[in-house]
Design a protein around this motif. Structure first.
Motif, PDB file in Angstrom:
ATOM      1  N   SER A  15       0.847  -1.350  -0.004  1.00 39.77           N
ATOM      2  CA  SER A  15       0.016  -0.139  -0.017  1.00 39.77           C
ATOM      3  C   SER A  15       0.914   1.412  -0.100  1.00 39.77           C
ATOM      4  N   TYR A  16       2.031   1.233   0.662  1.00 39.56           N
ATOM      5  CA  TYR A  16       2.829   2.462   0.851  1.00 39.56           C
ATOM      6  C   TYR A  16       3.608   2.628  -0.627  1.00 39.56           C
ATOM      7  N   ILE A  17       3.833   1.647  -1.348  1.00 36.45           N
ATOM      8  CA  ILE A  17       4.503   1.792  -2.652  1.00 36.45           C
ATOM      9  C   ILE A  17       3.484   2.503  -3.439  1.00 36.45           C
ATOM     10  N   LEU A  18       2.252   2.217  -3.354  1.00 30.60           N
ATOM     11  CA  LEU A  18       1.006   2.738  -4.181  1.00 30.60           C
ATOM     12  C   LEU A  18       0.897   4.164  -3.817  1.00 30.60           C
ATOM     13  N   VAL A  19       1.077   4.683  -2.829  1.00 32.51           N
ATOM     14  CA  VAL A  19       0.860   6.142  -2.106  1.00 32.51           C
ATOM     15  C   VAL A  19       1.926   6.781  -2.768  1.00 32.51           C
ATOM     16  N   VAL A  20       3.177   6.173  -2.793  1.00 30.54           N
ATOM     17  CA  VAL A  20       4.154   7.160  -3.503  1.00 30.54           C
ATOM     18  C   VAL A  20       4.052   7.153  -4.991  1.00 30.54           C
ATOM     19  N   ASN A  21       3.705   6.088  -5.334  1.00 31.55           N
ATOM     20  CA  ASN A  21       3.633   6.110  -6.804  1.00 31.55           C
ATOM     21  C   ASN A  21       2.631   7.266  -7.352  1.00 31.55           C
ATOM     22  N   GLU A  22       1.517   7.109  -6.467  1.00 29.99           N
ATOM     23  CA  GLU A  22       0.286   8.103  -6.910  1.00 29.99           C
ATOM     24  C   GLU A  22       0.360   9.455  -6.377  1.00 29.99           C
ATOM     25  N   GLY A  23       1.173   9.645  -5.357  1.00 30.01           N
ATOM     26  CA  GLY A  23       1.659  10.950  -4.788  1.00 30.01           C
ATOM     27  C   GLY A  23       0.427  11.390  -4.001  1.00 30.01           C
ATOM     28  N   LEU A  62       2.316  15.887   0.067  1.00 31.53           N
ATOM     29  CA  LEU A  62       2.812  14.856   0.540  1.00 31.53           C
ATOM     30  C   LEU A  62       4.238  14.536   0.235  1.00 31.53           C
ATOM     31  N   VAL A  63       5.073  14.631   1.228  1.00 32.97           N
ATOM     32  CA  VAL A  63       6.794  14.763   0.640  1.00 32.97           C
ATOM     33  C   VAL A  63       7.261  13.443   1.475  1.00 32.97           C
ATOM     34  N   ILE A  64       7.820  12.576   0.691  1.00 31.48           N
ATOM     35  CA  ILE A  64       8.447  11.375   1.178  1.00 31.48           C
ATOM     36  C   ILE A  64       9.873  11.826   1.815  1.00 31.48           C
ATOM     37  N   THR A  65      10.079  11.114   2.868  1.00 28.72           N
ATOM     38  CA  THR A  65      11.207  11.525   3.797  1.00 28.72           C
ATOM     39  C   THR A  65      12.548  10.573   3.273  1.00 28.72           C
ATOM     40  N   GLN A  66      13.578  10.901   3.716  1.00 24.42           N
ATOM     41  CA  GLN A  66      14.915  10.128   3.115  1.00 24.42           C
ATOM     42  C   GLN A  66      14.734   8.754   3.615  1.00 24.42           C
ATOM     43  N   ASP A  73      12.365   1.889  -2.026  1.00 23.44           N
ATOM     44  CA  ASP A  73      13.157   1.322  -2.807  1.00 23.44           C
ATOM     45  C   ASP A  73      13.085  -0.170  -2.357  1.00 23.44           C
ATOM     46  N   GLN A  74      13.404  -0.438  -1.115  1.00 24.72           N
ATOM     47  CA  GLN A  74      13.403  -1.886  -0.755  1.00 24.72           C
ATOM     48  C   GLN A  74      12.000  -2.528  -0.987  1.00 24.72           C
ATOM     49  N   SER A  75      11.185  -1.736  -0.687  1.00 21.23           N
ATOM     50  CA  SER A  75       9.855  -2.415  -0.949  1.00 21.23           C
ATOM     51  C   SER A  75       9.376  -2.837  -2.630  1.00 21.23           C
ATOM     52  N   VAL A  76       9.748  -1.845  -3.374  1.00 23.61           N
ATOM     53  CA  VAL A  76       9.855  -2.316  -4.771  1.00 23.61           C
ATOM     54  C   VAL A  76      10.566  -3.515  -5.169  1.00 23.61           C
ATOM     55  N   LEU A  77      11.708  -3.643  -4.520  1.00 21.21           N
ATOM     56  CA  LEU A  77      12.448  -4.982  -4.862  1.00 21.21           C
ATOM     57  C   LEU A  77      11.435  -6.202  -4.291  1.00 21.21           C
ATOM     58  N   MET A  78      10.764  -5.982  -3.193  1.00 18.43           N
ATOM     59  CA  MET A  78       9.961  -7.045  -2.560  1.00 18.43           C
ATOM     60  C   MET A  78       8.743  -7.386  -3.543  1.00 18.43           C
ATOM     61  N   ILE A  79       8.203  -6.271  -4.180  1.00 19.02           N
ATOM     62  CA  ILE A  79       7.148  -6.541  -5.101  1.00 19.02           C
ATOM     63  C   ILE A  79       7.454  -6.972  -6.430  1.00 19.02           C
ATOM     64  N   LEU A 140      10.485   2.916 -15.197  1.00 14.82           N
ATOM     65  CA  LEU A 140       9.695   1.937 -15.237  1.00 14.82           C
ATOM     66  C   LEU A 140       9.042   1.359 -14.053  1.00 14.82           C
ATOM     67  N   LEU A 141      10.000   1.313 -12.946  1.00 16.47           N
ATOM     68  CA  LEU A 141       9.502   0.613 -11.579  1.00 16.47           C
ATOM     69  C   LEU A 141       8.705   1.679 -11.013  1.00 16.47           C
ATOM     70  N   LYS A 142       8.989   2.879 -10.808  1.00 14.28           N
ATOM     71  CA  LYS A 142       8.239   3.789 -10.211  1.00 14.28           C
ATOM     72  C   LYS A 142       6.687   3.811 -10.909  1.00 14.28           C
ATOM     73  N   HIS A 143       6.705   3.782 -12.146  1.00 10.59           N
ATOM     74  CA  HIS A 143       5.378   4.089 -12.873  1.00 10.59           C
ATOM     75  C   HIS A 143       4.843   2.518 -13.164  1.00 10.59           C
ATOM     76  N   GLY A 144       5.092   1.496 -12.738  1.00 15.74           N
ATOM     77  CA  GLY A 144       4.787   0.158 -12.912  1.00 15.74           C
ATOM     78  C   GLY A 144       4.533  -0.044 -14.371  1.00 15.74           C
ATOM     79  N   ILE A 145       5.595  -0.014 -15.201  1.00 14.07           N
ATOM     80  CA  ILE A 145       5.760  -0.175 -16.634  1.00 14.07           C
ATOM     81  C   ILE A 145       6.479  -1.371 -17.066  1.00 14.07           C
ATOM     82  N   ASP A 146       6.043  -2.457 -17.689  1.00 14.15           N
ATOM     83  CA  ASP A 146       6.802  -3.518 -18.283  1.00 14.15           C
ATOM     84  C   ASP A 146       7.777  -2.993 -19.345  1.00 14.15           C
ATOM     85  N   ALA A 147       7.346  -2.300 -20.262  1.00 14.30           N
ATOM     86  CA  ALA A 147       8.216  -1.910 -21.330  1.00 14.30           C
ATOM     87  C   ALA A 147       7.798  -0.738 -21.614  1.00 14.30           C
TER      88      ALA A 147
END
Length: 310
Positions: A15-23, A62-66, A73-79, A140-147
C-alpha cells in the motif's frame, strides 16, 4: 532465517508503494478501494512498526522522507520479487496471459503503435494491455511499466535495450506555404519564416542542423506553437509555417503531397532523435506475455521503421 513478524507488514508495504507512486492518499485509496482515512491509518501503522517517519504531511502536499525513500526502494524490490514468483508459476501456461503495461511517446503511439495493438490483442486474448502516453525519461519501476518505447540516442543503460531501427527528424511545409513565402535553402533562412515548434521547454524553438563538419543552431519563431504532433502537422498543412516532425508522423502526408520536405541535405537533431528503442528491466524470468509482446512488436516495427521515406 525467516522472520515471521514481517508477514503482517507486507500488505502495508505494498500500500505504501502505491501511495508514493500516486502521490496522494486519495488517488491511492481509490485504486485500493478503501477510504483515504483508512489508508492513512495503514501508513501510520507501518510507520509505527518501522519506527520511522515515511512522509512529511502538509495540507497541500505529501513529501517522502529520506528514510521513506529507502523503505520505498526496498519495498519495490519485494514487489518485483513477488511478481517474478507469479511469473514463474505461470510459465507453464500454454497461452500467455495477465496484465501488461507499456509506455510510448504520444506521437509514436498514435502514428505507429495504434494500428498494431488491435491485432496483438486478438492474437493473444488472455493478455490485458494497459497503454500510457509518456514522453521523456521514464522510471519503469516507479510507474509500474513493463516495457517502454523511446526515441533517443541515449537509451537507459540500466535497462535491456532492443533497437528497432532509426528515426529521423524531417523539416517540412505545405506546397502553398512554400509558393507564397519561398523555400529556405540554408538553416539561417528559417529566421525569416513562420515556424511551428513544441513550446514545452525554453529551447524548443532552437533547432540544431548538421552537415558534414558544418553546424548551425537556429532560433526560430512563429505565431503557432503546440506540443501535439498531429495538431502541429495540421497547422503545417494549413500553411501556417514550417515544422519539424519524426519521419513516421509525416509519412502519409509526404506520400499524399500535402507537405514537402525542406533542407533535406541537413541533419536535424534533438532529444528525440536517434533510435526507436524498446526497453525493459532485466529479469531472469521474463513473463510469457512480455516475451510475446516484444517479439510481436519487434517483428512488426522492423518493417515499418525501415519503410519510412525520410
Amino acid at each position: 532465517m525467516f522472520n515471521q513478524s514481517l508477514i503482517p507488514l507486507l500488505p502495508d508495504l505494498a500500500s505504501y508503494i502505491l501511495v508514493v507512486n500516486e502521490g496522494s492518499f486519495t488517488a491511492a485509496a481509490k485504486k485500493l478501494g478503501v477510504t483515504p482515512s483508512a489508508l492513512s491509518k495503514t501508513i501510520t501503522r507501518l510507520e509505527n512498526a518501522l519506527s520511522t517517519k515515511l512522509f512529511q504531511r502538509t495540507t497541500r502536499q505529501l513529501v517522502i522522507t529520506q528514510a521513506g525513500q529507502k523503505v520505498y526502494d526496498q519495498s519495490v524490490l519485494m514487489i518485483n520479487a513477488a511478481q517474478q514468483a507469479l511469473d514463474v508459476s505461470q510459465s507453464d501456461h500454454t497461452e500467455p496471459s495477465g496484465s501488461l503495461t507499456i509506455a510510448a511517446p504520444e506521437a509514436f503511439l498514435f502514428s505507429v503503435l495504434q494500428p498494431l495493438i488491435g491485432p496483438f490483442l486478438k492474437r493473444y486474448p488472455e493478455i490485458q494491455l494497459k497503454v500510457r502516453a509518456l514522453d521523456g525519461d521514464i522510471d519503469l519501476l516507479k510507474h509500474g511499466i513493463d516495457a517502454a518505447f523511446k526515441l533517443t540516442d541515449r537509451p537507459d543503460e540500466n535497462l535491456v535495450l532492443k533497437e528497432l531501427g532509426p528515426t529521423n527528424l524531417v523539416l517540412c511545409a505545405s506546397p502553398e506555404y512554400l509558393t507564397k513565402n519561398g523555400e529556405p535553402t540554408l538553416p539561417q533562412d528559417l529566421q525569416a519564416h513562420d515556424c511551428l515548434y513544441l513550446a514545452e521547454t525554453e529551447r524548443d524553438n532552437v533547432w540544431d542542423f548538421f552537415k558534414e563538419d558544418e553546424y548551425h543552431s537556429i532560433t526560430v519563431s512563429g505565431r503557432y506553437a503546440v506540443n501535439h504532433s498531429q495538431m502541429r502537422l495540421n497547422g503545417v498543412k494549413q500553411g501556417l509555417g514550417i515544422g519539424i516532425f519524426h519521419d513516421f508522423v509525416i509519412q502519409e502526408a509526404l506520400l499524399q503531397g500535402s507537405v514537402k520536405p525542406v533542407l533535406q541535405d541537413w541533419t536535424i537533431k534533438s532529444n528525440y532523435h536517434g533510435t526507436v528503442a524498446l526497453q525493459y528491466a532485466q529479469s531472469k524470468y521474463m513473463p510469457a506475455r512480455l516475451r510475446v509482446f516484444i517479439d510481436y512488436m519487434s517483428r512488426e516495427l522492423a518493417g515499418l521503421v525501415k519503410a519510412n521515406p525520410a
